[in-house]
Design an enzyme around this catalytic site. Structure first.
Site, PDB file in Angstrom:
ATOM      1  CB  ALA A  72      41.543   5.236  13.295  1.00 60.16           C
ATOM      2  CG  ASP A  73      40.173  11.993  11.244  1.00 63.63           C
ATOM      3  OD1 ASP A  73      38.931  12.648  10.558  1.00 63.63           O
ATOM      4  OD2 ASP A  73      40.448  12.382  12.455  1.00 63.63           O
ATOM      5  CD  GLN A  74      32.693   8.263  13.111  1.00 64.92           C
ATOM      6  OE1 GLN A  74      33.295   8.850  13.814  1.00 64.92           O
ATOM      7  NE2 GLN A  74      32.878   7.528  12.507  1.00 64.92           N
TER       8      GLN A  74
END
Length: 203
Positions: free
Chosen positions: A80-82
């Protein structure tokens, strides 16, 4: 003790050391193990300068998931990344309290987007991105300084924009449009839908 809805032979492997993401998964009664992806995010970003902010978030999430999946064959790996995007400008985690104050000053009174991407690798392959839009109240220098003092240097350095909505950062906002788990960096509802469709959830 209540049973987990997870039907996989091994726990979900989270390609992250983020305590927030792990807590979100555990709150959904999913068994979770973690592994550091050891991905150079800034190098990947520099190597692909034409990516839009949502596509950058996806590329980073995929890179993390694939890096851990290569070390743990047969596991279901979640990366996951934001990415914080304000009018096309990507923000990174501030290096210190001064940088956090500068980021907050730029975001003050404006709406920005948080693009939260998820990638599944290994036994399941899929990827998606969800976006939340957040509007900060107009903040003067005194208000920003008071917030940074309240939140503390460690907290403001740990998140892009210098805030955490689940902490004192909630005071900074005028409105939030989007799912809470998306704001926190792991869109749970679409993730659970994909795991359910792949046959790894009991209901």
């Amino acid at each position: 003790m209540p049973r987990s809805p997870w039907t996989g032979p091994q726990p979900l492997l989270l390609a992250s050391t983020s305590p927030t993401r792990r807590l979100l998964l555990e709150s959904a009664a999913l068994p979770v193990e973690t592994a550091s992806p050891d991905v150079d995010e800034r190098a990947l970003e520099a190597a692909r300068p034409g990516l839009s902010p949502p596509d950058l978030a996806l590329a980073l999430a995929r890179a993390k998931a694939e890096a851990v999946a290569a070390r743990f064959p047969g596991r279901i790996v979640l990366g996951a990344d934001q990415v914080l995007d304000c009018d096309g400008t990507v923000f990174h985690k501030p290096a210190d309290a001064e940088a956090a104050r500068a980021q907050l000053a730029r975001l003050s009174g404006r709406t920005h987007a948080l693009h939260s991407a998820v990638a599944l690798a290994g036994a399941v392959a899929d990827a998606f991105v969800e976006t939340a839009r957040l509007t900060l109240r107009p903040l003067d220098e005194r208000a920003i300084a008071a917030y940074v003092d309240c939140a503390g240097a460690e907290r403001v350095r740990s998140s892009v924009g210098g805030y955490q909505l689940e902490g004192p950062g909630i005071h900074l906002f005028e409105s939030v449009a989007g799912d809470h788990s998306t704001v926190l960096g792991l869109p749970l509802l679409p993730l659970l839908a994909r795991l359910r469709a792949a046959g790894y959830l009991a209901f």
